[in-house]
Design a protein around this motif. Structure first.
Motif, PDB file in Angstrom:
ATOM      1  N   ALA A   1       0.828  -1.206   0.000  1.00  0.00           N
ATOM      2  CA  ALA A   1       0.000   0.000   0.000  1.00  0.00           C
ATOM      3  C   ALA A   1       0.863   1.257   0.000  1.00  0.00           C
ATOM      4  O   ALA A   1       0.571   2.231  -0.711  1.00  0.00           O
ATOM      5  CB  ALA A   1      -0.924  -0.010   1.219  1.00  0.00           C
ATOM      6  N   MET A   2       1.942   1.218   0.753  1.00  0.00           N
ATOM      7  CA  MET A   2       2.839   2.375   0.793  1.00  0.00           C
ATOM      8  C   MET A   2       3.518   2.588  -0.559  1.00  0.00           C
ATOM      9  O   MET A   2       3.692   3.732  -1.004  1.00  0.00           O
ATOM     10  CB  MET A   2       3.888   2.182   1.886  1.00  0.00           C
ATOM     11  N   GLU A   3       3.911   1.482  -1.199  1.00  0.00           N
ATOM     12  CA  GLU A   3       4.535   1.612  -2.504  1.00  0.00           C
ATOM     13  C   GLU A   3       3.569   2.200  -3.525  1.00  0.00           C
ATOM     14  O   GLU A   3       3.936   3.039  -4.346  1.00  0.00           O
ATOM     15  CB  GLU A   3       5.036   0.251  -2.973  1.00  0.00           C
ATOM     16  N   LYS A   4       2.279   1.752  -3.478  1.00  0.00           N
ATOM     17  CA  LYS A   4       1.281   2.313  -4.385  1.00  0.00           C
ATOM     18  C   LYS A   4       1.077   3.799  -4.120  1.00  0.00           C
ATOM     19  O   LYS A   4       0.969   4.604  -5.047  1.00  0.00           O
ATOM     20  CB  LYS A   4      -0.040   1.561  -4.223  1.00  0.00           C
TER      21      LYS A   4
ATOM     22  N   GLU B   1       2.081   9.325  -5.709  1.00  0.00           N
ATOM     23  CA  GLU B   1       2.640  10.642  -5.383  1.00  0.00           C
ATOM     24  C   GLU B   1       3.688  11.051  -6.412  1.00  0.00           C
ATOM     25  O   GLU B   1       3.745  12.211  -6.846  1.00  0.00           O
ATOM     26  CB  GLU B   1       3.254  10.606  -3.986  1.00  0.00           C
ATOM     27  N   ARG B   2       4.533  10.088  -6.819  1.00  0.00           N
ATOM     28  CA  ARG B   2       5.540  10.407  -7.842  1.00  0.00           C
ATOM     29  C   ARG B   2       4.884  10.784  -9.156  1.00  0.00           C
ATOM     30  O   ARG B   2       5.322  11.719  -9.843  1.00  0.00           O
ATOM     31  CB  ARG B   2       6.472   9.206  -8.034  1.00  0.00           C
ATOM     32  N   GLU B   3       3.811  10.044  -9.528  1.00  0.00           N
ATOM     33  CA  GLU B   3       3.110  10.365 -10.768  1.00  0.00           C
ATOM     34  C   GLU B   3       2.467  11.748 -10.690  1.00  0.00           C
ATOM     35  O   GLU B   3       2.475  12.507 -11.664  1.00  0.00           O
ATOM     36  CB  GLU B   3       2.055   9.300 -11.054  1.00  0.00           C
TER      37      GLU B   3
END
Length: 303
Positions: free
Chosen positions: A176-179, A184-186
């Motif tokens: 979930a954190m990676e998603k 956020e990066r996108e």
């Protein structure tokens, strides 16, 4: 023969004594200390330099390094207040301040520090929720350092700092954190692209604006130069007319000359496209005189 044997025995004894003395001369290197025991009891702590150990009586109990040391402990399972189990590994930076206490204060000091770190970490994380654990790393480091420094003071150890190396939550939370981080990066990438596009449009608009300004300035400059040229031409013509009039006035022409000039001017006007020309009476009289003179000239030639 006995004398030679006695010399040999004495020489051997002296050699053995020298070897024994040399073997008991010790040099303590920089940033180290030796803990010395005499007959099993603590005798002294040797600092940097040259020292002589009493044979068969003194012994070096421990060689201690006084440099700052780093120990990396393996991950420890901890549970947050909201019942999330995670793995946290720590790095402890410490130095030995009292070699005697370090030698006799606790058995296996590094293992003791590791167990104390794990216990302290569980207590601190147990009072925090997952979000606070992930965002309060500096606070956790300071709390652990203070507790460890107080507890290890009796062991002759000073804890300089503690760092949480990795905080590994459960796999589903990591996903979930990676998603979330990917989203956020996108989002930031889209913002950067939009800002870049905006900047590009601004630069294009500024370029068009500057081009239009330069073009308008060029047209303006051309018109100004044309107007200046026309003005200079008019001034030149006016100056020529003024010079002609001045020269004419300076020559003081007679009325007949003026009338002839007027006649020439009207002759030029007659060559134009005008269909009707009004001639002043003075010029008409002058024209009659010219005709009469012409007739008299012809008669004189015939006679």
């Amino acid at each position: 023969m006995s004398t030679i044997a006695g010399i040999v025995i004495v020489s051997v004894i002296v050699l053995l004594i020298l070897i024994l003395i040399v073997r008991n001369i010790k040099i303590v290197p920089q940033a180290h200390a030796f803990v010395i025991e005499r007959l099993g009891a603590y005798k002294a702590t040797w600092e940097t330099g040259l020292h002589l150990k009493v044979p068969f009586v003194d012994r070096i109990s421990r060689k201690v390094s006084l440099k700052e040391q780093v120990v990396d402990f393996p991950p420890q399972p901890v549970i947050t207040r909201d019942n999330v189990t995670m793995q946290i590994d720590t790095v402890v930076y410490f130095e030995i301040t009292d070699p005697k206490l370090y030698t006799y204060g606790v058995e296996r000091p590094i293992s003791a520090i590791e167990n104390l770190t794990a216990t302290t970490l569980r207590n601190i994380i147990g009072d925090l929720e997952l979000d606070n654990t992930l965002t309060s790393r500096d606070t956790i480091n300071d709390k652990i350092r203070i507790i460890l420094d107080e507890a290890t003071d009796a062991w002759g150890i000073r804890v300089i700092r503690v760092e949480l190396k990795n905080i590994l939550p459960p796999r589903e939370i990591q996903d979930a954190m990676e998603k979330q981080m990917k989203a956020e990066r996108e989002r930031r990438a889209r913002i950067l692209d939009a800002e870049g596009e905006k900047r590009s449009q601004i630069l294009v608009a500024e370029g068009l604006k500057e081009s239009a300004i330069l073009k308008a300035d060029a047209v303006k400059e051309q018109k100004i130069r044309e107007a200046q040229g026309e003005a200079e031409a008019i001034l030149t013509v006016q100056k020529a007319n003024a010079d002609a009039l001045r020269m004419l006035n300076e020559a003081a022409p007679s009325d007949r000359v003026i009338q002839l000039k007027s006649l020439e001017a009207f002759a030029k006007a007659a060559d134009g496209k005008a269909t009707k020309i009004i001639i002043p009476s003075e010029i008409q009289g002058l024209a009659g005189s010219v005709t009469a003179v012409k007739e008299i000239w012809k008669d004189s030639e015939n006679n």
